[in-house]
Design an enzyme around this catalytic site. Structure first.
Site, PDB file in Angstrom:
ATOM      1  CB  ILE A 148      -0.930   0.016   1.219  1.00  0.00           C
ATOM      2  CG1 ILE A 148      -1.864  -1.198   1.196  1.00  0.00           C
ATOM      3  CG2 ILE A 148      -1.746   1.316   1.248  1.00  0.00           C
ATOM      4  CD1 ILE A 148      -2.786  -1.304   2.396  1.00  0.00           C
ATOM      5  N   PRO A 149       1.073   1.912  -1.127  1.00  0.00           N
ATOM      6  CG  PRO A 149       0.799   2.829  -3.269  1.00  0.00           C
ATOM      7  CD  PRO A 149       0.248   1.772  -2.350  1.00  0.00           C
ATOM      8  CB  CYS A 150       1.607   5.147   2.949  1.00  0.00           C
ATOM      9  SG  CYS A 150       3.031   4.271   3.643  1.00  0.00           S
ATOM     10  CG  HIS A 151       6.138   5.687  -1.356  1.00  0.00           C
ATOM     11  ND1 HIS A 151       5.650   4.388  -1.359  1.00  0.00           N
ATOM     12  CD2 HIS A 151       6.453   5.966  -2.646  1.00  0.00           C
ATOM     13  CE1 HIS A 151       5.683   3.910  -2.589  1.00  0.00           C
ATOM     14  NE2 HIS A 151       6.161   4.845  -3.395  1.00  0.00           N
TER      15      HIS A 151
END
Length: 209
Positions: free
Chosen positions: A158-161
């Site tokens: 889950i690409p929270c960056h």
């Protein structure tokens, strides 16, 4: 007197002990430090429960995982599909990290909507906390989105960056290395993104500092 032959009895084969946990731990080095993950399923079809990255040593990487999941879990040098996907991603090649199933960990419907909306952010693009709140159906909940991102147990998957603050600020990032790691991931995606044919092309920088 008749002698009765006796047959020697073979000892019964030992039955392998059943696993005491459904989980396994993968620990492997990467371009952004040691990575650890808790997984279930098979090496080619894993389900990820937690991922931690950016550590200085394999010991630190394993210690960062939830002990409730890692207790009695065997450790391997890597998990085929996950390890290969992360290596591909960090080398700028197309990787389907957002297709790896993950175990639900968000408690509220709002948090689950935010995580799914985050997972849909395309490679090489960013969204603000406010934009992600709107995409999750809760305009004005930017602060709450920040709390959900801080509790993300499976970064990269889950690409929270890719979620940043307003006015070009990076916002926060809870992984070791903090904003430096976040910027490094954004810069990586800025240099290369997959074309429709699977090859790569340069992308305008997403740098926000």
């Amino acid at each position: 007197m008749a002698v009765t032959a006796t047959r020697s009895r073979r000892a019964p084969r030992a039955t392998p002990a059943a696993p005491t946990t459904p989980y396994r731990v993968a620990v492997f080095p990467s371009a952004i430090g040691w990575i650890s993950a808790v997984l279930s399923g098979t090496p080619t079809r894993p389900c990820i429960h937690q991922l931690s990255m950016g550590h200085d040593s394999p010991t630190a990487a394993r210690r960062a995982l939830d002990p409730r999941l890692t207790r009695d879990a065997p450790t391997s040098a890597g998990d085929d599909f996950l390890h290969q996907a992360i290596e591909q991603y960090l080398s700028g090649r197309p990787a389907r990290l957002n297709q790896i199933p993950y175990a639900p960990f968000a408690g509220s419907p709002f948090a689950r909507r935010v995580l799914e909306a985050c997972r849909r952010i395309p490679y090489g693009q960013t969204r603000s906390y406010a934009q992600l709140a709107a995409a999750a159906g809760s305009p004005g909940a930017a602060r709450a989105v920040g709390r959900v991102m801080a509790g993300n147990r499976v970064p990269l998957v889950i690409p929270c960056h890719r979620v940043v603050g307003s006015a070009g600020k990076l916002g926060g990032f809870s992984a070791p290395g903090g904003l430096e790691t976040k910027q490094r991931l954004l810069d990586l995606e800025a240099r290369c993104r997959p074309r429709g044919d699977g090859s790569s092309q340069p992308l305008a920088s997403t740098r926000h500092l």
